[in-house]
Design an enzyme around this catalytic site. Structure first.
Site, PDB file in Angstrom:
ATOM      1  N   ASP A   1      38.956  47.096  64.487  1.00 38.12           N
ATOM      2  CA  ASP A   1      39.443  46.799  63.166  1.00 38.12           C
ATOM      3  C   ASP A   1      40.949  46.569  63.303  1.00 38.12           C
ATOM      4  O   ASP A   1      41.545  46.907  64.319  1.00 38.12           O
ATOM      5  CB  ASP A   1      39.152  48.013  62.289  1.00 38.12           C
ATOM      6  CG  ASP A   1      39.741  47.872  60.925  1.00 38.12           C
ATOM      7  OD1 ASP A   1      39.669  46.769  60.388  1.00 38.12           O
ATOM      8  OD2 ASP A   1      40.275  48.865  60.415  1.00 38.12           O
TER       9      ASP A   1
ATOM     10  N   ASP B   1      41.275  41.024  56.764  1.00 39.43           N
ATOM     11  CA  ASP B   1      42.507  40.409  56.302  1.00 39.43           C
ATOM     12  C   ASP B   1      42.488  38.893  56.428  1.00 39.43           C
ATOM     13  O   ASP B   1      41.592  38.312  57.008  1.00 39.43           O
ATOM     14  CB  ASP B   1      43.682  40.965  57.123  1.00 39.43           C
ATOM     15  CG  ASP B   1      44.505  41.919  56.292  1.00 39.43           C
ATOM     16  OD1 ASP B   1      44.526  41.724  55.063  1.00 39.43           O
ATOM     17  OD2 ASP B   1      45.103  42.835  56.864  1.00 39.43           O
TER      18      ASP B   1
END
Lengths: 1213, 345
Positions: free
Chosen positions: A426, A746
């Site tokens: 991540d 993102d």
């Protein structure tokens, strides 16, 4: 309310042009047509009691992530345990040991089984208990709930029902999926942080329906009643379809009105909402996957070995049975001394030989059960728990700041850590701390900011090493390296010397600070630069009442860092009203700061599509200015002819910043005259108030018109603060041969920036961006077209990689979530995977939690390699569970990831040690231990079989029953456990210094079939040697000076002694690391044998079978001692020859390193040691070492070219 | 005051001691938990390996030769009599012969001693193809009963030889029931050689496993008589034949001690044996053999151990030489970095 708030109620929505534009419901755009399956949910707002009965009874808000409850624990956990074939076998054996078939007493068979199963179940129970506690904490969180008559009361989350009205305050989590009714802002918008859902750090704006806006205080809910019809629970985070019926009108609801459970209210005082989905119906819980029980690859492979052994067991049992039947039928009637014609005889009945044969088969299966030792399972459990203790205790993985140690939450994956091939990480919270630091800027073509980014510092260090080790030859190039090196290192020298950092601001350059910028040549441009920083944003200031310092609540951390930077430069943004922005400007020439007001005319906000934002302001002199910041490529396209003065210099700086892993934005402005603005504004307003689907497009078009002919001011470089040691860790992991994928929720730009910062990407790496073009609705089959398009991109890219000749060429694939949905479909996923594995780095952005899990599963299943997923938030849970190993980052807020993980570490950088040291060790330990275990039990178990053939296959053992019990439990268990717990091929520093050693695990060198069968053959040989040497020596002749002959007990005892010696010497040869613990365990086990025989002998007269066989019979006989010596030596001979030969002629890396250590070469020849260290890495294209190498290569090439051209230019003359 | 000072200083001393102890302990704990304990890390270097192999070889071969020598020094006379002792006419049906109690079972044999035999000379009977290690046989005994006699009645383990005519059998079980019952008497010329039949069983068996107060009872009273009968007036602890017999042998060919001749026999002495050939090995075609043997420090005549040692020692020397050869011819320098995988070309 804490801290004085100066903010009045403002209609924040005017700030936004695009993101949450409101359009009046028109006829075309009426309520959603909701009917049919999938849209059955009906919610009576403010009437939760209606939802207590069927058919409107929905699930409660109580969540449970536990696997078991009190009632189901026993059956379910037992079922889980006995799903293991081996356990089932042991259960059967235990049951049979109670019958007369058993060759042994029941206790030795039952007790270990109870122990193993009990231990595993206790572990399960403990894990589930901590899950339960975690759930309990969540369920008991308090939320303000509407009781009746406009009164709100605090209630635990689990009491929240569908239809309840809840009031959420700032920084609280939403207890369920809510429909936003109103907020503390007049226009009903609120900011939401969805980090737990999708990992995105940007705040999201949600806004309430116009019609519910008046419901903004407690009493207004007295009479409130409405109905919501909407879709059924589903896992899609970004969609919602529903209608609200309120005051006899129907309004459509879309995702902008929905607040999801586990996201957090930010920058907003409070909101009111009505509960739509509770508990397991909520979107986040729908996204949750059941936590799977994981087993390591070694254990799976071990199962195969167990099957082989099981086949062997059945095979030799069948041989025994056949032998038994033959002998019983033909011979037994003649053996008068057995009295087989006795009527009670069932087991040795020559008349019913098949029946007896069958009984014998059962007996044999139990008798040879030593081949499949239950103690193996016990020992593995114990060893893994102890290994886990060591992992937990490791001081080098202890985070002092938060006080969290590493934690092995499940111990059955320790060895898997040593075999990882791909890491899926991540981004936010894992690689980065989600904190932006303003680090550098380029204004008017001048670069400011002397502090080096983490990446630069790390690269400089690496460069130092690289140039040092590369000292021989190429002196000409040497110089240029040095100069290049100096260039970067200079900036890094003066770090730490600075004052304690301000959060978000690491800028250091005296030319700009303390008002010195006024002395700079382009001070007017610099002034403009600072103004853009302080004005062009959507943030809200908050003043700390005590210190008077402003803090800013910004939508994204970048923006916050700009404001902090502006404040530090002397441009303090201090107030925002509906139409103005106030900035206190401080100049050294004035004592007091000047407070300037800028009238905010328009704000064209940021969207990921536009990649820019602008404000139009009127300053105090009446001048209208457009200030714009945005992605460099976008801004550069929009510069006017005379605005390009600094373009070249700025571009160069931007490239440098990009290379340094910084996040860049370009700043520009434009002066507007009154008439121009008025004309545009009219158009803009028209667009704004227009109705219909193309409104947004229109707005965009109009904005686009304005944001042209800009004048470049400069660029900013913000460091997305990486967590400590992340680039180094990634570098090491890459050198250890691990592939690293980044999966983030993102934006693509952010992800790419981080890719640069972590050296996963670098300048010169070919980036393959796979994206789906937005297809218009015109094409008949849009989905197919998109898919074809993506497929083509993937095939093209694969082709390109195939055709690439340059061995140093590196590729990176970057793919976004939407494209991924197509790429992950069955018909395409393998092409995608194929492309991805050929690339040095893979970055997936805007992926949903579910997609993360799907990608992880694809990698795991598609490549067949071992994957590790690491993440910190609830959005990573899916991938953590899907991967072979899930690692959670602890210490940050939110425990969901940790709860779901198998290991938790406080910081990403500990991953290196976890894998390269502990993983490597644990893998080798477990692999060697299991191999040894097979060997040991074959060596012992087969002697029992051989003896059968000398005992008429009757099921008699040469060993005393108690010997059989102590063999596994007392005599050989501790050495093997010490092998499994303490063995180190090389110590931890060496593991870290030579990351290439890690590949021994990834390539599975120590648990391949060659090795397993080798050990088994060794066991076979040992059993043969021990058995036949013993019976030959003891056969029929006297073995003592007193003329006595050996009975069964003496032979058995001698055989046991030989085997114990042999297996213990063998384990000593296996080990390469002896602390006194190992010595005690190994030689202690041998000593224990004698002690046991001694004590057992003393029990004569008390225990039925006991006799002082050692003291009276064997010890005085030299034959006993000499047979022990000869058997031991003969048994270890092949293994000793094998390892000596192997080491002499085919040494593995760890052998050589052991020898280097042994000869102290690491101390005597440090140069060599350092050189080997720097070479000891897998060829990799990521990590900053690779980056430095690429840089050096590039420089070399340049030098060559220059020299070549010099030659050329010289020669003709 | 002085006293106080003194005492305080000693207490400080103790404190220091405890502190340093604690420090040491905590240092140990630290090293332990960080897996950093001082360790010896031996490496099998060629000089080590080769010299180790040589040393093993050099030790093993002499030991083997010593063993062989000891074994060779043992004089052994082996006489298989199961067939010879059946009268010529009955050889076709040996089973009938052995079952017929009316036929006298006497049998005499003469040997000439080939080599001098030093006392004690051990007398063994050797049975062949006799499965004393069969599970049914091994389990059919009751150690408790042997020790406690009739006081112990949980003798179901002795089945099928546990009860006879409604009374328990002492000693019960198949092993006792099938006790060997051939007997031997030895003569040199016409003098009977004294055979000592005491102390042939293990002391611990006599002391702890066979009761001194336990007398045979109801033994060999059934319809089928297995082997020897026991004198009901002698306690089990003194029935050494039984005790020896009840130590079941590991293999189907076994010798059991019968007695000792405690005088030297010279070469060319002629020994005659009178034996009673009572025991039935004919039904399972087993053989019976009488063995007279001296003993060495290694026990009986068994070349195997010595040969094994010599063989192992030789192979060690052999392997050591091969290693030496390979090492000399094709040695790699230890700790040489060229062998690291990343330096392979």
């Amino acid at each position: 309310m804490p801290r004085g708030r100066i903010r009045a109620k403002i209609r924040r929505s005017t700030l936004y042009t695009f993101a949450c534009s409101r359009f009046n419901p028109s006829k075309e755009d009426g309520p959603h047509n909701i009917q049919g399956p999938g849209y059955s949910r009906l919610v009576y707002c403010n009437q939760p009691h209606l939802h207590e009965h069927h058919p409107l009874k929905y699930c409660s808000n109580y969540i449970s992530t536990t696997k078991y409850n009190i009632i189901t624990f026993l059956p379910k956990a037992l079922f889980e345990q006995f799903r293991r074939v081996a356990n089932l076998y042991f259960l059967l054996a235990a049951a049979l040991s109670l019958t007369a078939f058993s060759p042994f007493k029941p206790l030795p068979t039952i007790a270990p089984l109870v122990f193993v199963v009990g231990l595993s179940m206790a572990k399960e129970a403990l894990e589930d208990w901590s899950r339960f506690i975690q759930d309990l904490k969540v369920n008991l969180r308090k939320v303000s709930l509407h009781k009746k008559d406009g009164e709100f009361d605090h209630k635990p989350w689990k009491k929240v029902r569908v239809g309840d009205i809840v009031k959420i305050e700032k920084d609280q989590f939403f207890p369920a999926d809510l429909l936003l009714l109103s907020s503390s802002f007049e226009d009903g918008i609120c900011y939401v942080e969805t980090m737990n859902l999708d990992g995105e750090t940007n705040l999201k704006v949600k806004r309430a329906l116009e019609s519910t806006l008046p419901l903004d205080d407690d009493p207004s809910f007295r009479e409130f009643k409405a109905t919501i019809k909407c879709e059924d629970p589903n896992p899609s985070l970004y969609t919602f379809v529903g209608n609200l019926e309120y005051n006899h009108q129907t309004y459509p609801i879309d995702p902008t009105q929905i607040l999801l459970r586990d996201s957090k209210l930010r920058n907003t005082g409070y909101v009111y909402g009505v509960v739509i989905f509770t508990g397991h119906d909520s979107k986040v819980m729908q996204n949750a996957t059941k936590s799977p029980s994981k087993r390591s690859t070694i254990e799976k492979q071990m199962d195969k070995v167990i099957y082989i052994l099981f086949s062997l067991l059945v095979f030799i049992s069948l041989i025994s049975s056949v032998g038994f039947i033959r002998i019983t039928k033909r011979e037994l009637p003649n053996w008068w001394y057995l009295k087989v014609w006795d009527r009670k005889n069932t087991y040795f009945n020559p008349d019913k030989v098949l029946e007896s044969g069958f009984y014998h088969l059962i007996t044999a299966l139990m008798l040879y059960g030593y081949l499949i030792p239950i103690s193996l399972y016990v020992s593995i459990e114990v060893v893994k728990v102890l290994q886990a203790v060591f992992i937990n205790q490791d001081i080098n993985m202890y985070d002092e700041e938060t006080g969290t140690p590493a934690q092995a939450r499940t111990s059955n994956l320790n060895e898997e850590l040593g075999q990882v091939d791909t890491i899926l990480s991540d981004k936010t919270g894992t690689l980065t701390c989600n904190q932006m630091d303003f680090l550098k800027c380029s204004i008017a073509g001048n670069a400011y900011g002397t502090r080096a980014s983490d990446v630069e510092i790390a690269a400089a260090k690496q460069m130092d090493m690289a140039t040092d080790s590369d000292d021989q030859g190429q002196n000409g190039i040497q110089g240029s390296f040095k100069s290049f090196e100096l260039e970067t290192v200079i900036t890094s020298k003066d770090e730490h010397a600075s004052k304690a950092g301000i959060k978000g601001f690491s800028f250091e350059d005296s030319r700009l600070l303390n008002g010195n910028w006024l002395q700079e040549p382009n001070s007017d441009v610099i002034l403009l630069f600072f103004r853009i920083l302080s004005i062009c944003h959507t943030a809200v200031p908050e003043q700390n009442e005590e210190t008077g310092v402003f803090t800013y609540e910004a939508e994204s951390p970048d923006e916050g860092s700009f404001l902090v930077a502006a404040r530090e430069f002397g441009f303090e943004f201090c107030k925002r009203t509906q139409s103005s922005i106030f900035v206190k400007e401080r100049y050294p020439s004035y004592q007091e700061p000047i407070k300037r007001e800028f009238k905010l005319l328009n704000l064209l906000d940021f969207t990921s599509k536009r990649k820019r934002m602008s404000v139009i302001i009127r300053d105090e002199s009446g001048q209208i200015l457009l200030l714009c910041k945005g992605a460099d490529s976008i801004i550069f396209d929009r510069l006017s002819k005379n605005g390009r003065t600094y373009e070249q210099a700025t571009t160069k700086h931007l490239n440098d910043y990009g290379e340094a892993g910084l996040r860049t934005l370009a700043l520009a402005y434009k002066k507007l005259d009154e008439a121009e603005y008025t004309a545009w504004n009219e158009e803009f307003n028209k667009a704004k108030t227009s109705v219909g689907g193309d409104r947004e497009a229109m707005l965009e078009r109009v904005s686009d018109k304005m944001e042209r002919d800009l004048i470049l001011v400069g660029a900013t470089a913000v460091e997305d603060k990486l967590q400590k040691g992340v680039p180094q860790c990634i570098d090491k992991l890459a050198q250890a041969g691990l592939k690293i994928w980044v999966l983030t929720g993102d934006k693509m730009e952010t992800a790419i920036n981080i890719g640069f910062a972590c050296s996963l990407l670098r300048q010169g790496m070919k980036q393959i961006c796979v994206s789906s073009t937005n297809s218009d609705g015109l094409i008949p089959d849009p989905k197919k077209t998109v898919k074809d398009n993506i497929l083509m991109q993937i095939t093209n890219a694969t082709q390109m990689i195939m055709l690439e000749k340059d061995p140093y060429a590196a590729f990176a694939v970057i793919i976004d979530g939407k494209t991924l949905t197509y790429a992950l479909e069955d018909d395409m996923k393998y092409q995608f995977l194929n492309l991805a594995v050929q690339c040095a780095s893979v970055i997936c952005c805007r992926v949903s939690p579910k997609q993360k899990a799907v990608v992880t599963r694809l990698v795991k299943e598609g490549t067949g390699k071992i994957t590790l997923a690491i993440g910190d938030g609830a959005n990573d849970v899916g991938m953590i569970q899907a991967a072979d190993i899930g690692v959670g980052i602890s210490g940050c807020e939110g425990m969901q990831a940790v709860m779901a993980s198998d290991f938790s570490i406080a910081q990403f950088r500990f991953l290196e040690r976890l894998l390269v040291v502990h993983g490597h060790w644990c893998y080798k330990r477990i692999a060697q231990m299991i191999c040894y275990f097979f060997y040991k039990n074959i060596a012992f178990g087969l002697t029992i079989f051989y003896f059968e053939s000398f005992a008429g296959f009757s099921g008699q053992t040469v060993y005393d029953d108690n010997y059989m019990l102590v063999f596994n439990v007392v005599l050989t268990s501790l050495p093997v456990i010490s092998l499994g717990v303490f063995e180190q091929d090389v110590d931890s520093e060496v593991c870290l210094q030579f990351p290439a050693l890690y590949q021994q695990g990834a390539k599975n060198l120590f648990f391949d079939w060659y090795r397993i069968f080798g050990w088994m053959a060794n066991g076979l040989y040992n059993s043969f040697t021990a058995f036949f040497l013993n019976i030959s020596v003891f056969s029929d002749k006297a073995f003592r000076v007193g003329g006595q002959t050996a009975d069964m007990n003496a032979v058995g005892t001698s055989m046991l002694t030989c085997i114990i010696w042999a297996v213990n010497c063998q384990i000593a040869l296996t080990m390469s690391h002896f602390t006194w613990i190992q010595h005690i365990f190994i030689w202690g086990s041998v000593a224990t044998l004698y002690l046991f025989l001694l004590v057992y002998g003393m029990m004569v007269g008390h225990l039925q079978t006991a006799s002082p066989v050692l003291l009276e019979v064997l010890a005085p006989a030299p034959v006993y001692w000499s047979i022990t010596l000869s058997v031991t030596v003969a048994c270890i001979l092949p293994y000793l020859v094998h390892i000596s030969f192997h080491r002499m002629f085919y040494p593995l890396d760890h052998h050589v390193i052991q020898e280097m250590k042994y000869y102290k070469k690491d101390i005597m020849d440090q140069r060599m040691w350092t050189r080997e260290r720097s070479k000891a890495r897998q060829s990799t294209k990521i990590g900053f070492t690779a980056r430095v190498d690429a840089r050096i290569r590039m420089l070399k090439e340049k030098m060559m070219q220059r020299r070549f051209s010099m030659h050329k230019s010289v020669l003709p003359r | 005051m002085e006293m106080e000072g003194g005492s305080s200083s000693t207490s400080i001393g103790i404190q220091n001691d405890t502190v340093s102890l604690r420090q040491r302990r905590s240092k140990f704990m630290h090293q332990f938990t960080q897996q950093n304990l001082p360790a010896c890390k031996p490496v099998l270097t060629p000089p080590w390996v080769i010299s180790m192999f040589f040393v093993f070889g050099v030790i093993f071969i002499p030991i083997g030769l010593l063993c062989l020598h000891a074994s060779q020094s043992v004089v052994e006379i082996v006489y298989r009599y199961d067939a010879e002792c059946v009268p010529e006419p009955l050889r076709s049906n040996k089973l009938a012969y052995i079952k017929d109690s009316s036929i006298p079972k006497n049998c005499t044999k003469h040997f000439k001693i080939q080599k001098h035999m030093t006392a004690p000379i051990y007398i063994y009977y050797q049975l062949d193809n006799y499965y004393q290690n069969h599970r049914r046989y091994v389990k059919s005994r009751s150690d408790q009963q042997l020790l406690h006699g009739l006081k112990y009645d949980g003798i179901s383990t002795c089945s099928p030889e546990d009860v006879n005519n409604g009374h328990p059998v002492v000693p019960c079980g198949l092993i006792a029931w099938s006790l060997f019952n051939d007997t031997y008497t030895f003569f040199r010329g016409i003098d009977e050689l004294r055979v000592n039949r005491k102390n042939i069983a293990w002391q611990s068996d006599r002391d702890h496993k066979f009761g001194k107060e336990v007398y045979p009872f109801n033994f060999q009273n059934g319809t089928l008589i297995g082997g020897a009968n026991l004198d009901p007036n002698i306690p089990l602890s003194d029935q050494e034949d039984l005790i020896v017999w009840m130590r079941t042998a590991a293999l189907p060919t076994f010798r059991k001690l019968y007695g000792r001749i405690e005088e030297n026999l010279d070469a060319d002495d002629v020994i005659s044996v009178n034996l009673l050939n009572n025991y039935n090995t004919y039904s399972f075609s087993g053989s019976k053999t009488l063995v007279l043997s001296t003993s060495s420090w290694l026990g009986g005549r068994n070349n195997f151990l010595g040969m094994a040692y010599v063989a192992i020692g030789t192979s060690f020397i052999f392997i050591a030489s091969i290693f030496l050869l390979l090492h000399v011819k094709n040695s790699r320098s230890y700790g040489d970095t060229t062998n690291l995988s990343w330096n392979w070309k």
